[in-house]
Design a protein around this motif. Sequence first.
Motif, mmCIF file in Angstrom:
data_model
loop_
_atom_site.group_PDB
_atom_site.id
_atom_site.type_symbol
_atom_site.label_atom_id
_atom_site.label_comp_id
_atom_site.label_asym_id
_atom_site.label_seq_id
_atom_site.Cartn_x
_atom_site.Cartn_y
_atom_site.Cartn_z
ATOM 1 N N LEU A 114 4.430 -0.395 5.565
ATOM 2 C CA LEU A 114 4.103 0.855 6.253
ATOM 3 C C LEU A 114 3.552 1.841 5.232
ATOM 4 O O LEU A 114 4.296 2.358 4.399
ATOM 5 C CB LEU A 114 5.367 1.419 6.921
ATOM 6 N N ALA A 115 2.245 2.068 5.286
ATOM 7 C CA ALA A 115 1.616 3.036 4.379
ATOM 8 C C ALA A 115 1.799 4.434 4.960
ATOM 9 O O ALA A 115 1.563 4.666 6.136
ATOM 10 C CB ALA A 115 0.138 2.710 4.215
ATOM 11 N N LEU A 116 2.237 5.365 4.102
ATOM 12 C CA LEU A 116 2.462 6.752 4.521
ATOM 13 C C LEU A 116 1.483 7.663 3.795
ATOM 14 O O LEU A 116 1.289 7.540 2.592
ATOM 15 C CB LEU A 116 3.899 7.169 4.200
ATOM 16 N N SER A 117 0.872 8.589 4.527
ATOM 17 C CA SER A 117 -0.007 9.578 3.899
ATOM 18 C C SER A 117 0.633 10.958 4.049
ATOM 19 O O SER A 117 1.158 11.297 5.107
ATOM 20 C CB SER A 117 -1.400 9.556 4.537
ATOM 21 N N ALA A 118 0.584 11.737 2.975
ATOM 22 C CA ALA A 118 1.218 13.052 2.954
ATOM 23 C C ALA A 118 0.596 13.955 4.010
ATOM 24 O O ALA A 118 -0.618 13.962 4.218
ATOM 25 C CB ALA A 118 1.077 13.676 1.571
#
Length: 157
Positions: A114-118
């Motif tokens: 799961l890639a998270l972007s700020a």
Amino acid sequence: MSTAHSPRRFTGRHMLAIMVTWFGIVITVNFTMAILANTSWTGLLAKNGYVASINYAKDAAARSTAEERGWQISTASDGEYVVVRAVDPDGAPLPLSALGEAAPRDPRADVIPLALSAQGSGARSTEPLPPGEWIIRFNVGTGEEQLTWRSMVTITP
């Protein structure tokens, strides 16, 4: 001329037909239920109860540590995306790992990166998740203050 029929007699062949039919139905139902039970979800939420209890203890310790530090961490769904919010006692955003993982509640299914972007005081997943219940795991904080956070999110279409 009248033809009188003699009453039909109940013979061993009749009893045999009744028994074969009855047990045939019982065996057919049992095999059908066994096949359905083996091809559907088992209801099992953990592959190993011992490992699940260790994970539960780690989650409780992480929540306790976050509470002691005054951190507020939450996860939610935004349509098909996961939204994470993490702030310190002053309301400043906490650093979050750029990569976490999403695991479906069914332990037989695979874990998805799961890639998270700020985004503001938190982060949002970059890819949508399929509908269902997901266990989300990511890291909060930096250095020795880093915690592994785990929580449940329900994605609804």
